[in-house]
Design a protein around this motif. Structure first.
Motif, PDB file in Angstrom:
ATOM      1  N   ASP A   1       0.840  -1.197   0.000  1.00 48.56           N
ATOM      2  CA  ASP A   1       0.000   0.000   0.000  1.00 48.56           C
ATOM      3  C   ASP A   1       0.880   1.255   0.000  1.00 48.56           C
ATOM      4  O   ASP A   1       0.596   2.221  -0.713  1.00 48.56           O
TER       5      ASP A   1
ATOM      6  N   PHE B   1     -11.440  -7.678   3.810  1.00 52.07           N
ATOM      7  CA  PHE B   1     -11.647  -6.284   3.400  1.00 52.07           C
ATOM      8  C   PHE B   1     -11.910  -5.378   4.605  1.00 52.07           C
ATOM      9  O   PHE B   1     -11.479  -4.225   4.637  1.00 52.07           O
ATOM     10  N   GLU B   2     -12.607  -5.912   5.594  1.00 52.15           N
ATOM     11  CA  GLU B   2     -12.855  -5.156   6.821  1.00 52.15           C
ATOM     12  C   GLU B   2     -11.515  -4.784   7.479  1.00 52.15           C
ATOM     13  O   GLU B   2     -11.294  -3.639   7.875  1.00 52.15           O
TER      14      GLU B   2
ATOM     15  N   MET C   1      -8.525  -4.654   6.005  1.00 54.88           N
ATOM     16  CA  MET C   1      -7.756  -3.755   5.146  1.00 54.88           C
ATOM     17  C   MET C   1      -8.270  -2.314   5.294  1.00 54.88           C
ATOM     18  O   MET C   1      -7.495  -1.372   5.401  1.00 54.88           O
ATOM     19  N   ASP C   2      -9.596  -2.164   5.337  1.00 53.67           N
ATOM     20  CA  ASP C   2     -10.166  -0.819   5.510  1.00 53.67           C
ATOM     21  C   ASP C   2      -9.757  -0.235   6.860  1.00 53.67           C
ATOM     22  O   ASP C   2      -9.406   0.932   6.961  1.00 53.67           O
ATOM     23  N   ALA C   3      -9.808  -1.075   7.892  1.00 49.14           N
ATOM     24  CA  ALA C   3      -9.471  -0.581   9.232  1.00 49.14           C
ATOM     25  C   ALA C   3      -8.008  -0.154   9.308  1.00 49.14           C
ATOM     26  O   ALA C   3      -7.653   0.727  10.079  1.00 49.14           O
TER      27      ALA C   3
ATOM     28  N   ASN D   1      -6.486   1.307   6.927  1.00 45.79           N
ATOM     29  CA  ASN D   1      -6.349   2.374   5.931  1.00 45.79           C
ATOM     30  C   ASN D   1      -5.527   1.942   4.721  1.00 45.79           C
ATOM     31  O   ASN D   1      -4.708   2.692   4.205  1.00 45.79           O
TER      32      ASN D   1
ATOM     33  N   ASN E   1      -5.490   1.126   0.907  1.00 51.88           N
ATOM     34  CA  ASN E   1      -6.309   1.433  -0.253  1.00 51.88           C
ATOM     35  C   ASN E   1      -6.673   0.187  -1.027  1.00 51.88           C
ATOM     36  O   ASN E   1      -5.877  -0.725  -1.147  1.00 51.88           O
ATOM     37  N   ARG E   2      -7.869   0.157  -1.582  1.00 46.64           N
ATOM     38  CA  ARG E   2      -8.279  -1.003  -2.371  1.00 46.64           C
ATOM     39  C   ARG E   2      -7.510  -1.055  -3.689  1.00 46.64           C
ATOM     40  O   ARG E   2      -7.257  -0.018  -4.304  1.00 46.64           O
TER      41      ARG E   2
ATOM     42  N   THR F   1      -3.328   8.161   9.340  1.00 51.24           N
ATOM     43  CA  THR F   1      -4.532   8.992   9.282  1.00 51.24           C
ATOM     44  C   THR F   1      -4.531  10.103  10.319  1.00 51.24           C
ATOM     45  O   THR F   1      -5.223  11.089  10.179  1.00 51.24           O
TER      46      THR F   1
END
Ligand SMILES: [Zn+2]
Length: 486
Positions: A46, A95-96, A98-100, A102, A104-105, A394
């Protein structure tokens, strides 16, 4: 910008084919929750993605999902659920996570089960060119058909065969030949193919998907060091034999492995820390700082102490970057451009994130000093936030850590003994609740009762045991209240 290439064993100048960088990273097999090893790999790629964009490149990023595999088949059978249900559950969970964190998809997440037609097309091409052969409903890659098998892992075919670590199979011409297509065993899922009912092997999946979504030649192919052999070696053999073009990948990047207590973190050793567990205790910024404070090719050692230090570091950067303190001496700001340059130099040198983070801490220290002296620091703070964004930090306040319910219940059992010793009534074991609020109510009332009996020693013990569980008690005029603390 220089990148270490596993293929050449050297740092090389980064020269992509065009202004859109084609990047492929091997994805997960969704049969269980992802762990810190996955967090390390996907945070690193990422950051590489973010840095390429920072440098002005467009990036097309593809990551596969291996949603058919022995591990999935076995686990689904053990749990008595369908393979697709299991794969969906843990793909969602991935995916949960990965989002947590931060992360990026990617642009595309092709799934093996949806790409069988392309996989069969590539296997047919390999058979046609003499690089593969069918035997008893399976298809194998013929390693003897290429002269350079072993070039990524820097091993010769002879040494692999004599090394003894080879798959047994009577059908194979050479013990190192590997399966492209596996004939269906009874009860296993299957797809129709020119060789009968079966399913794709793991290695061919990545060759077919990268070909379909990124073309014949990739700029960057990433993954963990444990994938160099056989997975990536086999991807090269398949792709270069199919397209007739070399190289399949311009830059091969491999991250180091996460260790815990001196051993590799792995499912077979039973020493996994899941991403969800780690996020229950630490913020995403802390986990990213922990991963990025070492060089990506080095092993990374997980420990509570290192994570706690990373959490404190994240807090220091957050406070500096978010502080609004305005200096009065406008125009006499600090020189922050030199820090930006140092950050870029570090990242240009094979993504030296450890050095880049050290530069950010130096910069934060000088910003705080300048602000104390009344100097203008607004632009410097903005630069610090910009650089943090390149590393995916973040600067959001992390949510308070989860409280370990089992440990709280254990504490109540200890409190029972103290209540008895103080001549008070104990809490019936079957009345011990399962949620933090009710548990804390009982702990507080028991502590109050012990204090009323002047049992200060026990009351203090309760307080210090709670601190270990990240709970602090505050005695206020209205009574004792409790808070979660980082
Ligand atoms: Zn792969």
């Amino acid at each position: 910008m220089k990148i270490y290439n596993t293929l050449s064993g050297q740092k090389e100048e980064f020269l992509p084919q065009g202004d859109e960088v084609k990047m492929y990273v091997c994805g997960v097999t969704p049969y269980d929750d992802s762990h810190i090893g996955h967090a390390m790999s996907y945070i690193i790629f990422d950051v590489i993605w973010r840095y390429l964009r920072f440098k002005g490149y467009r990036v097309k990023y593809v990551q596969n999902i291996t949603d058919i595999d022995d591990k999935l088949i076995n686990r689904a059978e053990r749990l008595g659920v369908s393979i697709s249900e299991l794969a969906k559950k843990f793909t969602d969970s991935y995916f949960e996570d990965m989002d947590a964190l931060n992360i990026n998809r990617a642009d595309v997440y092709p799934r093996a089960t949806e790409e069988v037609a392309k996989i069969i097309e590539v296997i047919e091409g390999l058979i046609e060119k003499g690089h593969a052969y069918a035997a008893s409903g399976s298809v194998y890659f013929r390693v003897n058909s290429i002269p350079d098998y072993g070039k990524l892992s820097h091993r010769s075919l002879e040494s692999m065969v004599s090394g003894g670590n080879v798959e047994i199979g009577k059908e194979k011409e050479n013990p190192m030949d590997f399966a492209l297509w596996k004939a269906a065993k009874p009860g296993e899922p299957w797809w129709q193919s020119p060789w009968g009912k079966g399913r794709p092997g793991w290695h061919i999946e990545c060759s077919a998907m990268s070909l379909k979504y990124l073309g014949d030649t990739l700029d960057i192919h990433g993954g963990g060091q444990d994938l160099v052999f056989p997975h990536h070696e086999n991807e090269i053999a398949q792709s270069e034999s199919f397209t007739g073009k070399k190289p399949f990948v311009k830059y091969w990047l491999h991250n180091g492995m996460v260790q815990l207590g001196g051993e590799k973190m792995s499912k077979s050793l039973g020493n996994l820390i899941t991403i969800k567990e780690a996020l229950g205790k630490y913020g995403a910024d802390a986990i990213r700082i922990f991963v990025l404070s070492s060089h990506y090719r080095s092993p990374l050692t997980y420990s509570e102490e290192v994570l706690e230090a990373a959490e404190k570091g994240a807090e220091r950067l957050r406070q500096t970057a978010r502080s609004e303190g305005k200096g009065e001496k406008v125009g006499e700001g600090m020189d922050f451009e030199s820090y930006r340059q140092k950050f870029i130099e570090a990242m240009d040198d094979d993504f030296n994130t450890a050095q880049a983070i050290a530069t950010m801490f130096d910069m934060a220290r000088e910003i705080n000093r300048s602000a104390d002296e009344g100097l203008e620091a607004g632009e410097a703070r903005a630069t610090l936030r910009e650089l943090a964004g390149v590393l995916g930090l973040t600067f959001e306040e992390p949510k308070p850590p989860d409280i370990d319910i089992e440990s709280l219940q254990q504490l109540l059992i200890s409190i029972n003994q103290w209540l008895l010793l103080a001549g008070l009534n104990e809490i019936p074991v079957d009345k011990i609740p399962n949620d933090v609020e009710s548990l804390m109510e009982l702990v507080s009332s028991s502590r109050g009762a012990l204090r009323d009996k002047e049992q200060w020693e026990y009351a203090d013990k309760i307080r210090s045991r709670l601190v270990k569980l990240k709970i602090v008690l505050e005695d206020t005029p209205k009574g004792t209240v409790w808070k979660r603390k980082r």
